[in-house]
Scaffold this active site. Structure first.
Site, short mmCIF file in Angstrom:
data_model
loop_
_atom_site.label_atom_id
_atom_site.label_comp_id
_atom_site.label_asym_id
_atom_site.label_seq_id
_atom_site.Cartn_x
_atom_site.Cartn_y
_atom_site.Cartn_z
N TYR A 41 -43.63 69.29 3.71
CA TYR A 41 -42.63 70.45 3.85
C TYR A 41 -42.14 71.17 2.63
O TYR A 41 -42.12 70.51 1.51
CB TYR A 41 -41.41 69.76 4.24
CG TYR A 41 -40.25 70.48 4.58
CD1 TYR A 41 -40.07 71.75 4.99
CD2 TYR A 41 -39.17 69.90 3.91
CE1 TYR A 41 -39.14 72.63 4.88
CE2 TYR A 41 -37.69 70.90 3.95
CZ TYR A 41 -37.81 72.24 4.63
OH TYR A 41 -36.73 72.89 4.41
N ARG A 51 -15.89 58.47 3.40
CA ARG A 51 -17.10 58.81 2.95
C ARG A 51 -18.00 57.28 2.80
O ARG A 51 -19.18 57.31 2.97
CB ARG A 51 -16.75 59.36 1.27
CG ARG A 51 -18.27 59.21 0.53
CD ARG A 51 -17.91 59.78 -0.78
NE ARG A 51 -16.79 59.56 -1.46
CZ ARG A 51 -16.51 58.49 -2.11
NH1 ARG A 51 -17.33 57.69 -2.23
NH2 ARG A 51 -15.10 58.43 -2.72
N LYS A 55 -33.64 68.47 13.60
CA LYS A 55 -34.65 68.88 14.44
C LYS A 55 -34.44 68.08 15.83
O LYS A 55 -33.56 68.24 16.61
CB LYS A 55 -35.90 68.52 13.74
CG LYS A 55 -35.94 69.02 12.36
CD LYS A 55 -35.50 70.75 12.01
CE LYS A 55 -35.85 71.12 10.80
NZ LYS A 55 -35.29 70.56 9.67
N ASP A 59 -41.73 60.36 6.41
CA ASP A 59 -40.86 61.58 7.23
C ASP A 59 -41.49 61.57 8.63
O ASP A 59 -42.62 62.21 8.74
CB ASP A 59 -41.19 62.97 6.46
CG ASP A 59 -40.19 63.93 6.87
OD1 ASP A 59 -39.82 63.89 8.34
OD2 ASP A 59 -39.95 64.93 6.24
#
Length: 413
Positions: A125, A73, A224, A199
Protein backbone atom coordinates in the site's frame (compact mmCIF):
# COMPACT_ATOMS: atom_id res chain seq x y z
CA UNK A 1 -19.87 -14.42 25.27
CA UNK A 2 -20.56 -16.89 28.06
CA UNK A 3 -18.00 -19.73 28.02
CA UNK A 4 -20.84 -22.18 28.48
CA UNK A 5 -23.14 -20.80 25.83
CA UNK A 6 -22.54 -23.68 23.46
CA UNK A 7 -21.70 -26.68 25.66
CA UNK A 8 -22.46 -28.22 29.03
CA UNK A 9 -20.01 -27.92 31.92
CA UNK A 10 -19.80 -31.63 32.66
CA UNK A 11 -21.60 -34.99 32.66
CA UNK A 12 -25.37 -34.92 33.12
CA UNK A 13 -26.82 -37.40 35.62
CA UNK A 14 -30.54 -38.10 35.26
CA UNK A 15 -32.85 -39.20 38.08
CA UNK A 16 -32.83 -42.82 36.91
CA UNK A 17 -29.06 -42.93 37.42
CA UNK A 18 -28.24 -42.87 33.70
CA UNK A 19 -25.20 -40.69 33.03
CA UNK A 20 -24.63 -38.99 29.68
CA UNK A 21 -21.25 -37.54 28.81
CA UNK A 22 -21.62 -34.23 26.96
CA UNK A 23 -20.56 -33.91 23.37
CA UNK A 24 -17.28 -32.23 22.54
CA UNK A 25 -17.47 -28.47 23.13
CA UNK A 26 -19.01 -26.74 20.18
CA UNK A 27 -16.87 -24.06 18.57
CA UNK A 28 -19.06 -21.06 17.67
CA UNK A 29 -19.15 -20.24 13.97
CA UNK A 30 -17.81 -16.99 12.50
CA UNK A 31 -21.20 -15.30 12.30
CA UNK A 32 -22.02 -16.21 15.89
CA UNK A 33 -18.72 -14.76 17.10
CA UNK A 34 -19.25 -11.63 15.00
CA UNK A 35 -22.55 -10.98 16.76
CA UNK A 36 -21.69 -12.08 20.30
CA UNK A 37 -17.93 -11.91 21.03
CA UNK A 38 -17.23 -9.18 23.55
CA UNK A 39 -20.92 -8.32 23.71
CA UNK A 40 -22.11 -9.47 27.13
CA UNK A 41 -25.44 -7.85 28.08
CA UNK A 42 -25.08 -4.86 30.38
CA UNK A 43 -25.05 -6.06 33.99
CA UNK A 44 -26.99 -3.06 35.26
CA UNK A 45 -29.81 -2.71 32.73
CA UNK A 46 -29.68 -5.99 30.82
CA UNK A 47 -29.25 -4.14 27.52
CA UNK A 48 -28.26 -6.70 24.88
CA UNK A 49 -26.10 -4.08 23.11
CA UNK A 50 -23.36 -2.85 25.46
CA UNK A 51 -23.73 0.88 26.11
CA UNK A 52 -21.47 3.42 24.47
CA UNK A 53 -19.04 4.74 27.08
CA UNK A 54 -17.99 8.27 26.18
CA UNK A 55 -16.44 9.05 29.54
CA UNK A 56 -12.78 10.07 29.49
CA UNK A 57 -12.23 9.24 33.16
CA UNK A 58 -13.60 6.77 35.70
CA UNK A 59 -14.35 7.13 39.42
CA UNK A 60 -12.10 5.20 41.82
CA UNK A 61 -13.22 3.75 45.15
CA UNK A 62 -9.83 4.61 46.64
CA UNK A 63 -6.63 6.05 45.30
CA UNK A 64 -5.39 3.63 42.65
CA UNK A 65 -8.37 1.29 43.14
CA UNK A 66 -10.74 1.15 40.18
CA UNK A 67 -12.94 -1.26 38.23
CA UNK A 68 -10.50 -1.87 35.41
CA UNK A 69 -10.63 1.59 33.86
CA UNK A 70 -9.05 4.85 34.97
CA UNK A 71 -8.53 6.95 31.82
CA UNK A 72 -9.88 6.34 28.34
CA UNK A 73 -6.55 6.56 26.53
CA UNK A 74 -5.40 3.62 28.62
CA UNK A 75 -8.62 1.67 28.29
CA UNK A 76 -12.28 2.18 27.51
CA UNK A 77 -15.16 -0.33 27.84
CA UNK A 78 -16.44 0.30 24.31
CA UNK A 79 -12.98 0.00 22.80
CA UNK A 80 -12.26 -3.14 24.81
CA UNK A 81 -15.44 -4.78 23.53
CA UNK A 82 -14.41 -4.09 19.94
CA UNK A 83 -10.89 -5.38 20.55
CA UNK A 84 -12.24 -8.62 22.00
CA UNK A 85 -14.56 -9.08 19.02
CA UNK A 86 -11.87 -8.57 16.36
CA UNK A 87 -9.44 -10.85 18.17
CA UNK A 88 -12.07 -13.59 18.26
CA UNK A 89 -12.71 -13.33 14.52
CA UNK A 90 -8.97 -13.49 13.74
CA UNK A 91 -8.54 -16.47 16.05
CA UNK A 92 -6.20 -14.43 18.26
CA UNK A 93 -5.96 -13.74 21.99
CA UNK A 94 -5.54 -9.98 21.90
CA UNK A 95 -6.83 -7.09 19.82
CA UNK A 96 -5.55 -3.52 20.01
CA UNK A 97 -7.44 -0.69 18.32
CA UNK A 98 -5.82 2.44 16.90
CA UNK A 99 -6.95 5.74 15.43
CA UNK A 100 -6.19 4.64 11.86
CA UNK A 101 -4.58 1.88 9.85
CA UNK A 102 -1.54 4.11 9.38
CA UNK A 103 -1.28 4.64 13.14
CA UNK A 104 -1.42 0.87 13.56
CA UNK A 105 1.50 0.54 11.14
CA UNK A 106 3.49 3.21 12.96
CA UNK A 107 2.88 1.65 16.36
CA UNK A 108 3.81 -1.86 15.22
CA UNK A 109 7.00 -0.48 13.64
CA UNK A 110 7.97 0.83 17.07
CA UNK A 111 8.70 -2.79 17.93
CA UNK A 112 11.84 -2.31 15.82
CA UNK A 113 14.48 -0.16 17.47
CA UNK A 114 16.83 2.24 15.72
CA UNK A 115 19.46 0.25 13.90
CA UNK A 116 17.03 -2.50 13.11
CA UNK A 117 15.90 -3.64 9.67
CA UNK A 118 12.61 -4.73 8.14
CA UNK A 119 11.77 -6.61 4.96
CA UNK A 120 8.59 -5.66 3.14
CA UNK A 121 6.83 -7.11 0.15
CA UNK A 122 7.54 -4.73 -2.72
CA UNK A 123 3.92 -4.40 -3.83
CA UNK A 124 2.57 -2.69 -0.76
CA UNK A 125 0.00 0.00 0.00
CA UNK A 126 1.29 3.45 -0.91
CA UNK A 127 0.81 4.79 2.62
CA UNK A 128 2.80 1.91 4.07
CA UNK A 129 5.55 2.48 1.49
CA UNK A 130 5.58 6.17 2.43
CA UNK A 131 5.88 5.42 6.14
CA UNK A 132 8.67 2.89 5.67
CA UNK A 133 10.72 5.14 3.37
CA UNK A 134 9.98 8.62 4.76
CA UNK A 135 9.45 8.06 8.48
CA UNK A 136 10.87 4.75 9.68
CA UNK A 137 14.05 5.32 7.70
CA UNK A 138 14.51 8.69 9.40
CA UNK A 139 14.21 6.91 12.75
CA UNK A 140 17.13 4.64 11.94
CA UNK A 141 15.13 1.64 10.71
CA UNK A 142 16.28 0.22 7.39
CA UNK A 143 13.89 -1.36 4.90
CA UNK A 144 14.33 -3.69 1.95
CA UNK A 145 11.50 -4.23 -0.52
CA UNK A 146 11.42 -7.63 -2.20
CA UNK A 147 9.22 -9.51 -4.65
CA UNK A 148 7.82 -12.41 -2.65
CA UNK A 149 6.09 -14.23 -5.49
CA UNK A 150 8.82 -16.78 -4.77
CA UNK A 151 8.99 -16.96 -0.96
CA UNK A 152 12.64 -18.00 -1.15
CA UNK A 153 13.43 -14.43 -2.22
CA UNK A 154 12.95 -13.52 1.43
CA UNK A 155 16.27 -15.16 2.28
CA UNK A 156 18.14 -12.77 -0.01
CA UNK A 157 16.75 -9.76 1.88
CA UNK A 158 17.19 -10.87 5.50
CA UNK A 159 20.11 -9.20 7.24
CA UNK A 160 21.69 -9.87 10.66
CA UNK A 161 19.66 -6.96 12.10
CA UNK A 162 16.33 -7.89 10.47
CA UNK A 163 13.61 -7.83 13.11
CA UNK A 164 10.36 -7.84 11.16
CA UNK A 165 8.86 -9.01 7.86
CA UNK A 166 5.81 -7.12 6.58
CA UNK A 167 3.51 -8.54 3.92
CA UNK A 168 0.14 -7.81 2.37
CA UNK A 169 -1.76 -10.55 0.65
CA UNK A 170 -3.46 -9.91 -1.68
CA UNK A 171 -1.37 -6.84 -2.39
CA UNK A 172 -2.74 -3.44 -3.28
CA UNK A 173 -3.59 -2.80 -6.13
CA UNK A 174 -2.21 -5.63 -8.27
CA UNK A 175 -3.66 -8.41 -6.09
CA UNK A 176 -0.50 -10.49 -5.93
CA UNK A 177 -0.50 -13.17 -3.27
CA UNK A 178 2.16 -14.11 -0.74
CA UNK A 179 2.38 -17.60 0.73
CA UNK A 180 1.90 -16.74 4.41
CA UNK A 181 2.76 -20.17 5.80
CA UNK A 182 5.98 -20.42 3.80
CA UNK A 183 7.09 -16.88 4.64
CA UNK A 184 6.40 -17.58 8.33
CA UNK A 185 8.45 -20.76 8.15
CA UNK A 186 11.41 -18.98 6.57
CA UNK A 187 11.28 -15.93 8.87
CA UNK A 188 11.04 -18.06 12.00
CA UNK A 189 13.92 -20.31 10.94
CA UNK A 190 16.41 -17.54 11.81
CA UNK A 191 17.73 -17.15 15.36
CA UNK A 192 17.16 -13.39 15.56
CA UNK A 193 13.47 -13.50 16.53
CA UNK A 194 12.04 -12.12 13.28
CA UNK A 195 8.35 -11.23 13.54
CA UNK A 196 5.92 -11.71 10.67
CA UNK A 197 3.24 -9.04 10.27
CA UNK A 198 0.41 -9.56 7.77
CA UNK A 199 -1.84 -6.76 6.56
CA UNK A 200 -5.13 -8.61 6.16
CA UNK A 201 -7.24 -5.61 5.13
CA UNK A 202 -8.21 -6.86 1.67
CA UNK A 203 -9.46 -10.25 2.87
CA UNK A 204 -10.88 -9.45 6.31
CA UNK A 205 -10.93 -12.19 8.97
CA UNK A 206 -13.83 -13.82 7.15
CA UNK A 207 -11.74 -14.90 4.17
CA UNK A 208 -8.28 -15.23 5.71
CA UNK A 209 -6.79 -15.76 9.18
CA UNK A 210 -3.01 -15.27 9.01
CA UNK A 211 -2.36 -16.19 12.65
CA UNK A 212 -3.42 -19.74 11.85
CA UNK A 213 -0.81 -19.77 9.07
CA UNK A 214 2.08 -18.69 11.28
CA UNK A 215 1.88 -14.87 11.41
CA UNK A 216 2.81 -13.17 14.68
CA UNK A 217 0.71 -10.03 14.18
CA UNK A 218 -2.25 -9.28 11.91
CA UNK A 219 -3.17 -5.70 11.10
CA UNK A 220 -6.22 -4.15 9.46
CA UNK A 221 -7.39 -0.81 8.31
CA UNK A 222 -10.73 -1.08 10.14
CA UNK A 223 -11.87 1.77 7.90
CA UNK A 224 -12.35 -0.83 5.20
CA UNK A 225 -14.26 -4.14 5.42
CA UNK A 226 -14.39 -4.53 9.20
CA UNK A 227 -16.38 -1.33 9.65
CA UNK A 228 -17.83 -1.63 6.17
CA UNK A 229 -19.81 1.60 5.95
CA UNK A 230 -17.24 4.28 5.08
CA UNK A 231 -17.91 6.33 8.18
CA UNK A 232 -15.02 5.39 10.50
CA UNK A 233 -11.24 5.83 10.20
CA UNK A 234 -9.60 3.25 12.42
CA UNK A 235 -7.06 0.42 12.64
CA UNK A 236 -6.43 -2.73 14.66
CA UNK A 237 -3.65 -5.19 15.43
CA UNK A 238 -4.25 -8.77 16.61
CA UNK A 239 -1.77 -11.20 18.16
CA UNK A 240 -1.73 -14.31 20.32
CA UNK A 241 1.75 -13.71 21.73
CA UNK A 242 1.71 -12.45 25.33
CA UNK A 243 5.00 -10.55 25.08
CA UNK A 244 4.07 -8.88 21.80
CA UNK A 245 0.69 -7.92 23.24
CA UNK A 246 2.24 -6.42 26.36
CA UNK A 247 4.64 -4.31 24.31
CA UNK A 248 1.96 -3.15 21.87
CA UNK A 249 -0.40 -2.30 24.73
CA UNK A 250 2.35 -0.19 26.29
CA UNK A 251 2.96 1.56 22.95
CA UNK A 252 -0.77 2.04 22.37
CA UNK A 253 -1.05 3.88 25.67
CA UNK A 254 2.25 5.74 25.44
CA UNK A 255 1.91 6.97 21.86
CA UNK A 256 -1.78 7.54 22.40
CA UNK A 257 -3.08 6.99 18.90
CA UNK A 258 -6.34 5.45 20.08
CA UNK A 259 -9.76 5.67 18.40
CA UNK A 260 -12.74 7.40 19.95
CA UNK A 261 -15.28 5.32 21.81
CA UNK A 262 -17.92 6.38 19.29
CA UNK A 263 -15.84 5.10 16.37
CA UNK A 264 -15.34 1.81 18.23
CA UNK A 265 -19.08 1.56 18.74
CA UNK A 266 -19.73 2.11 15.03
CA UNK A 267 -17.00 -0.33 13.96
CA UNK A 268 -18.36 -2.99 16.28
CA UNK A 269 -21.82 -2.51 14.83
CA UNK A 270 -20.36 -2.96 11.34
CA UNK A 271 -18.44 -6.03 12.45
CA UNK A 272 -21.65 -7.85 13.32
CA UNK A 273 -22.60 -8.15 9.66
CA UNK A 274 -19.10 -8.81 8.30
CA UNK A 275 -19.88 -12.40 7.33
CA UNK A 276 -23.00 -11.34 5.45
CA UNK A 277 -21.35 -8.45 3.66
CA UNK A 278 -18.26 -10.39 2.59
CA UNK A 279 -20.40 -13.03 0.90
CA UNK A 280 -22.16 -10.32 -1.10
CA UNK A 281 -18.90 -8.51 -1.95
CA UNK A 282 -17.38 -11.75 -3.25
CA UNK A 283 -20.44 -12.80 -5.22
CA UNK A 284 -20.61 -9.44 -7.01
CA UNK A 285 -16.86 -9.23 -7.59
CA UNK A 286 -16.75 -12.72 -9.08
CA UNK A 287 -19.55 -11.92 -11.52
CA UNK A 288 -17.93 -8.63 -12.54
CA UNK A 289 -14.49 -10.22 -12.95
CA UNK A 290 -15.92 -12.87 -15.29
CA UNK A 291 -17.79 -10.21 -17.25
CA UNK A 292 -14.68 -8.05 -17.63
CA UNK A 293 -12.49 -10.99 -18.61
CA UNK A 294 -14.72 -11.67 -21.60
CA UNK A 295 -14.95 -8.01 -22.64
CA UNK A 296 -13.10 -6.93 -25.82
CA UNK A 297 -12.31 -3.51 -24.33
CA UNK A 298 -10.46 -4.98 -21.35
CA UNK A 299 -6.85 -6.12 -21.71
CA UNK A 300 -6.43 -7.92 -18.36
CA UNK A 301 -8.45 -8.72 -15.25
CA UNK A 302 -6.69 -9.33 -11.93
CA UNK A 303 -8.84 -11.22 -9.43
CA UNK A 304 -7.62 -14.18 -7.36
CA UNK A 305 -10.95 -15.94 -7.86
CA UNK A 306 -10.34 -16.32 -11.59
CA UNK A 307 -8.46 -19.43 -12.79
CA UNK A 308 -6.45 -17.05 -15.00
CA UNK A 309 -4.85 -15.47 -11.92
CA UNK A 310 -1.35 -16.92 -11.76
CA UNK A 311 -1.71 -17.64 -8.02
CA UNK A 312 -5.27 -18.91 -8.11
CA UNK A 313 -4.30 -22.22 -6.49
CA UNK A 314 -2.51 -20.43 -3.64
CA UNK A 315 -5.64 -18.34 -3.12
CA UNK A 316 -7.72 -21.50 -2.92
CA UNK A 317 -5.28 -22.98 -0.41
CA UNK A 318 -4.73 -20.16 2.08
CA UNK A 319 -7.94 -18.15 1.71
CA UNK A 320 -11.53 -19.10 2.46
CA UNK A 321 -12.79 -16.96 -0.41
CA UNK A 322 -11.61 -14.37 -2.91
CA UNK A 323 -12.92 -11.06 -1.62
CA UNK A 324 -14.46 -8.00 -3.20
CA UNK A 325 -11.40 -6.27 -4.70
CA UNK A 326 -10.40 -6.49 -8.36
CA UNK A 327 -8.24 -4.58 -10.81
CA UNK A 328 -8.25 -4.47 -14.59
CA UNK A 329 -6.48 -2.77 -17.47
CA UNK A 330 -8.24 -0.96 -20.28
CA UNK A 331 -7.30 -2.19 -23.73
CA UNK A 332 -5.19 0.40 -25.54
CA UNK A 333 -5.74 2.55 -22.48
CA UNK A 334 -3.90 5.65 -21.31
CA UNK A 335 -4.49 8.30 -18.67
CA UNK A 336 -7.13 10.03 -20.76
CA UNK A 337 -9.08 6.83 -21.34
CA UNK A 338 -8.90 5.93 -17.65
CA UNK A 339 -10.16 9.35 -16.63
CA UNK A 340 -13.00 9.12 -19.15
CA UNK A 341 -13.98 5.71 -17.84
CA UNK A 342 -13.97 6.86 -14.22
CA UNK A 343 -15.85 10.06 -15.00
CA UNK A 344 -18.53 8.11 -16.87
CA UNK A 345 -19.41 5.81 -13.97
CA UNK A 346 -22.75 6.54 -12.34
CA UNK A 347 -23.05 3.98 -9.53
CA UNK A 348 -19.37 3.43 -8.79
CA UNK A 349 -18.03 6.49 -6.98
CA UNK A 350 -14.62 7.80 -7.99
CA UNK A 351 -12.97 7.70 -4.59
CA UNK A 352 -10.10 6.27 -2.60
CA UNK A 353 -10.55 3.69 0.16
CA UNK A 354 -12.42 0.42 -0.15
CA UNK A 355 -14.49 -2.15 1.68
CA UNK A 356 -17.70 -0.19 2.16
CA UNK A 357 -21.14 -1.37 1.12
CA UNK A 358 -21.00 1.08 -1.79
CA UNK A 359 -18.93 0.40 -4.93
CA UNK A 360 -15.84 2.52 -5.54
CA UNK A 361 -13.40 2.85 -8.42
CA UNK A 362 -10.05 4.60 -8.52
CA UNK A 363 -6.86 5.09 -10.54
CA UNK A 364 -3.98 3.94 -8.28
CA UNK A 365 -1.25 5.58 -10.40
CA UNK A 366 -2.45 9.08 -9.51
CA UNK A 367 -4.45 8.37 -6.34
CA UNK A 368 -3.63 5.73 -3.71
CA UNK A 369 -0.16 4.99 -5.10
CA UNK A 370 0.91 8.45 -6.19
CA UNK A 371 3.53 8.45 -3.38
CA UNK A 372 5.49 5.75 -5.21
CA UNK A 373 8.15 6.88 -7.65
CA UNK A 374 7.29 6.51 -11.35
CA UNK A 375 9.96 3.81 -11.56
CA UNK A 376 8.44 1.88 -8.67
CA UNK A 377 4.96 2.11 -10.17
CA UNK A 378 6.23 0.87 -13.52
CA UNK A 379 8.05 -2.04 -11.90
CA UNK A 380 4.88 -3.08 -10.07
CA UNK A 381 2.60 -2.69 -13.06
CA UNK A 382 0.70 0.26 -11.59
CA UNK A 383 0.11 1.83 -14.99
CA UNK A 384 -2.15 4.65 -16.13
CA UNK A 385 -4.57 2.06 -17.53
CA UNK A 386 -4.92 0.08 -14.28
CA UNK A 387 -8.32 0.60 -12.64
CA UNK A 388 -8.97 -0.69 -9.12
CA UNK A 389 -12.50 -1.48 -8.00
CA UNK A 390 -13.95 -2.09 -4.58
CA UNK A 391 -17.12 -3.95 -5.47
CA UNK A 392 -20.00 -3.17 -3.15
CA UNK A 393 -23.21 -4.99 -2.30
CA UNK A 394 -25.56 -3.33 -4.79
CA UNK A 395 -27.46 -5.39 -7.37
CA UNK A 396 -24.79 -6.89 -9.60
CA UNK A 397 -26.79 -6.33 -12.81
CA UNK A 398 -26.80 -2.59 -12.11
CA UNK A 399 -23.05 -2.59 -11.49
CA UNK A 400 -22.33 -4.42 -14.73
CA UNK A 401 -24.56 -2.04 -16.69
CA UNK A 402 -22.68 0.88 -15.17
CA UNK A 403 -19.29 -0.57 -16.15
CA UNK A 404 -20.53 -1.36 -19.67
CA UNK A 405 -21.62 2.19 -20.45
CA UNK A 406 -18.39 3.58 -19.01
CA UNK A 407 -16.28 1.22 -21.12
CA UNK A 408 -18.18 2.25 -24.21
CA UNK A 409 -17.49 5.89 -23.43
CA UNK A 410 -13.78 5.41 -22.74
CA UNK A 411 -12.48 2.78 -25.14
CA UNK A 412 -12.83 2.91 -28.90
CA UNK A 413 -11.79 -0.22 -30.80
Amino acid sequence: MSPHAFNNEGPIEYTNGFVVEPAAPRVPGFGTLAVHAGQEPDQVTGAVIPPLSLSTTFAQSAAGVHKGFDYSRSGNPTRNAFEVAVAALEGGKYGLAFASGSNTTATVLNLVQSGGHIVSVNDTYGGTFRYFTKVASNNGVGVTFVDLYDPENLRTAIQPNTKLVWIETPTNPTLRLVDIARIAEIAHSYDQNILLVVDNTFMSPYFQQPLSLGADIVVHSVTKYINGHSDVVMGVAVTSDDAIHDRLRFLQNSIGGVPSAFDCFLANRGLKTLHLRMKAHESNATAIARYLESHPKVAEVIYPGLPSHRQHELARRQQKGFGGMLSFRLRNGDLEASNTFLASLKIFALAESLGGVESLAELPAVMTHASLTPEAREALGVTDSLIRMSVGVEEVEDLIDDIEQALNAAVKL
